[in-house]
Design an enzyme around this catalytic site. Structure first.
Site: not given
Ligand SMILES: *Cc1c(COP(=O)(O)O)cnc(C)c1O
Length: 361
Positions: A102, A173, A197
Site C-alpha cells: 500500500w 495511511d 477495515k
Molecule cells: C485497503 C487499503 C487501502 C485502499 O483503500 P480503498 O478504500 O480501497 O481506497 C489503502 N491503504 C491501506 C493500508 C489499505 O489497507
C-alpha cells in the site's frame, strides 16, 4: 445458523451488536417512519448523527481541538491523490516510506503531482523480513512531508514506533491501523483511513488533520478532495454516504461501551499473540516476519507445504472460518483480526489449525 467467523481483510467484519441495532432501526429509524438512508443529509436528525459520530471518535482517539475531523469519499486511494494536491503548492518533493504494497501504491499515485522520493525500509535477513526503525529512515532534506503506512494490510507488516521528525509534516495511511490501539495524535499531522477495515462499511473515509494545514482552496484539486472545501462545508459539500457514516457512528459507540482503545488494544495484542504463538510452535505453519514488525491486525502466514492451501481453505470454511485466503499478489493465508473479531473467533481458528495439522502434518 452456525457461528461463522469472518477473517476478511476488507470490507471486513462489523460487530454483531452493531448489525443488530442497524437491523432493528432499519425500517423505522428513531420512529421517523423511514430508514436513515432515506432522509436528507442536511436534516436536523442526520446532522445529529454526524455530530455524535465525530464527538465519539474524538473521545476514543483523544483528538485535540487543534485538529479537524473530516468525513469524505474516495477511499484511501482517493487520499493518495488528495494528500499531495492539498499539501504541496508547487512541484515540491515529499518522502514516501516504502514498507510494502500500500505504501508503494501511494508513492505511484503521488508521482502524478510531484517528484516523490521513495525510501525503502524493508529488509530481509536470513529469510526474515523486518522494517528499519525510524531513526534509520533516510529522510531527504527538502521534503515537505513524510508519508508512511503503519500497517501494511497485505504484507502483514506493522510499525509501532511513533514518528518524531523535526520540521516535517507526518502523513499516515491508517486504513487498517486506526482504532486498533491508542496513539498520540500530536505526533501526526494528517491521518486518513478508509472505513471498511476497522471502522464500518465501505464508502466513507476519515481524515484527521491539523487545522493549520487546511489552507486556501487548491487550484487543481477536485473540490470533493479539497480539505478546505470539505472543512468549510462540514463534510457535506456533496452528498455523503449517510448509511456508512451512521453505521461507523454505531461502531464508535460500541467501542466506547467496550472500554475504549486501551481495552481493545489489550485484546488485539492477546488475539494476535495467540495466533502467532500457534504458528511459531509448529513446523507446519510459518510466518517470516521479525516479531517487532508483525501486524496485530493482519496475520499473514503460510503452510510449509503450499499444496495443502486449497484444502485448508475448504475445510476451514466447513469449520465456520471464512475469508482466510491471502491477497492474490502474495498468496498464502491471511487472518484479518480487526476490532470486531472476538477472541473466540481466534481461538476457533487456532483450534482448527491444530486439528488440520494433526491430519495433514
Ligand atoms: C485497503 C487499503 C487501502 C485502499 O483503500 P480503498 O478504500 O480501497 O481506497 C489503502 N491503504 C491501506 C493500508 C489499505 O489497507
Amino acid at each position: 445458523m452456525n457461528v461463522v467467523y469472518n477473517f476478511s481483510a476488507g470490507p471486513a467484519m462489523i460487530p454483531k451488536e452493531v448489525l443488530y441495532i442497524a437491523k432493528k432501526e432499519l425500517q423505522n429509524w428513531k420512529k421517523s417512519g423511514s430508514s436513515i438512508m432515506e432522509i436528507s443529509h442536511r436534516s436536523k436528525e442526520f446532522t445529529q448523527v454526524a455530530i455524535e459520530a465525530e464527538k465519539d471518535l474524538r473521545d476514543l482517539m483523544s483528538i485535540p481541538d487543534s485538529y479537524r475531523v473530516l468525513f469524505c469519499q474516495g477511499g484511501a486511494r482517493g487520499q493518495f491523490s488528495a494528500v499531495p494536491m492539498n499539501l504541496l503548492r508547487n512541484a515540491e518533493s515529499a518522502d514516501y516510506i516504502d514498507s510494502g504494497y500500500w505504501s508503494q501504491c501511494a508513492f505511484i499515485e503521488a508521482k502524478k503531482y510531484c517528484i516523490p522520493q521513495s525510501i525503502l525500509i524493508r529488509k530481509k535477513i536470513n529469510e526474515k523480513t523486518s522494517l528499519l526503525p525510524m531513526s534509520e529512515w533516510n529522510i531527504t532534506k527538502n521534503s515537505v512531508y513524510i508519508h508512511y503506512c503503519p500497517n501494511e494490510t497485505i504484507d502483514g507488516l506493522s510499525i509501532y514506533e511513533e514518528p518524531n521528525f523535526e520540521n516535517k509534516i507526518i502523513v499516515g495511511d491508517f486504513s487498517s491501523f486506526i482504532l486498533s490501539r491508542t496513539i498520540n495524535i500530536e505526533n501526526y499531522d494528517l491521518i486518513y483511513a478508509g472505513a471498511q477495515k476497522n471502522i464500518g462499511p465501505a464508502g466513507i473515509t476519515i481524515i484527521i488533520i491539523r487545522e493549520k494545514l487546511i489552507r486556501h482552496i487548491s487550484k487543481i484539486s477536485p473540490s470533493i478532495l479539497d480539505y478546505k472545501k470539505i472543512s468549510e462545508h462540514n463534510s457535506m459539500f456533496n452528498t455523503p454516504p449517510t448509511f456508512s457514516w451512521y453505521l461507523s457512528g454505531l461502531v464508535f459507540k460500541w467501542l466506547k461501551k467496550e472500554g475504549g482503545l486501551k481495552r481493545i488494544e489489550k485484546l488485539n495484542k492477546k488475539k494476535s499473540h495467540l495466533l502467532y504463538t500457534k504458528i511459531d510452535s509448529s513446523n507446519f505453519y510459518i510466518n517470516k516476519i521479525e516479531h517487532k514488525n508483525r501486524s496485530q491486525m493482519n496475520v499473514v502466514f503460510d503452510l510449509v507445504d503450499p499444496k495443502l492451501n486449497e484444502i485448508f481453505f475448504k475445510e476451514a470454511f466447513q469449520f465456520g472460518l471464512m475469508a482466510l485466503r491471502g491477497h492474490r499478489i502474495v498468496g498464502g493465508i491471511r487472518a484479518s483480526i480487526y476490532n470486531a473479531m472476538p477472541l473466540e473467533g481466534v481461538k476457533s481458528l487456532v483450534k482448527f489449525m491444530s486439528y488440520f495439522e494433526k491430519r495433514y502434518g
